[in-house]
Design an enzyme around this catalytic site. Structure first.
Site, short mmCIF file in Angstrom:
data_model
loop_
_atom_site.label_atom_id
_atom_site.label_comp_id
_atom_site.label_asym_id
_atom_site.label_seq_id
_atom_site.Cartn_x
_atom_site.Cartn_y
_atom_site.Cartn_z
N SER A 67 37.68 -6.83 61.36
CA SER A 67 37.19 -5.61 60.69
C SER A 67 37.57 -4.37 61.48
O SER A 67 38.71 -3.97 61.44
CB SER A 67 35.70 -5.64 60.39
OG SER A 67 35.44 -4.66 59.38
N HIS A 72 33.59 7.81 68.75
CA HIS A 72 33.66 9.27 68.64
C HIS A 72 33.02 9.85 69.90
O HIS A 72 31.90 9.46 70.26
CB HIS A 72 32.89 9.76 67.42
CG HIS A 72 33.26 9.04 66.16
ND1 HIS A 72 34.35 9.40 65.39
CD2 HIS A 72 32.72 7.96 65.56
CE1 HIS A 72 34.43 8.58 64.35
NE2 HIS A 72 33.45 7.69 64.44
N CYS A 87 33.59 -9.26 60.43
CA CYS A 87 33.34 -10.21 59.36
C CYS A 87 33.22 -11.60 59.98
O CYS A 87 33.77 -11.87 61.04
CB CYS A 87 34.48 -10.20 58.36
SG CYS A 87 34.71 -8.62 57.56
#
Length: 128
Positions: A67, A72, A87
């Protein structure tokens, strides 16, 4: 789509840490943490925001075969947000997701971390 989605909001991170302002350092950190956790990176993008100086924050995303991971940074606030989603198609990758998040938490060494864990399964539940 059954999987584990982890997020973490970090505060009190040292803005002088290279991954806070250097896209290459953040990319290397992510690659190393992904490899150590046993997950597989397939593509990546790291972007420094304007003004593109040594104090600007970065957004970095690595697409995983399982996935994704997104980071950030806000060096001016000593803040970082982390997003790890895996996943569990074929095998349970939950422990790998936790290991990846733990490696990133250790690297950023925040004064505080608010971690959230969400099991994602609704779309893979058979309809009656």
């Amino acid at each position: 789509m059954n999987g584990l989605h982890l997020t973490a909001d970090l505060s009190g991170v040292d803005p002088a840490l290279p991954p806070m302002t250097d896209p290459a350092a953040l990319a290397a950190l992510c690659r190393d943490a992904i490899a150590a956790s046993g997950l597989s990176g397939v593509a990546e993008l790291f972007h420094r925001f304007a003004p593109e100086d040594a104090q600007s924050g970065i957004t970095g995303v690595v697409l995983l075969a399982e996935s994704h991971v997104a980071v950030h940074t806000w060096p001016e606030l000593g803040g970082v947000t982390l997003d790890v989603y895996v996943c569990n198609y074929g095998s349970d990758n939950s422990a790998r997701a936790e290991a990846l998040l733990d490696a990133l938490l250790k690297a950023f060494a925040p004064c505080d971390a608010a971690v959230q864990r969400l099991t994602r399964a609704a779309a893979s539940t058979p309809r009656q």
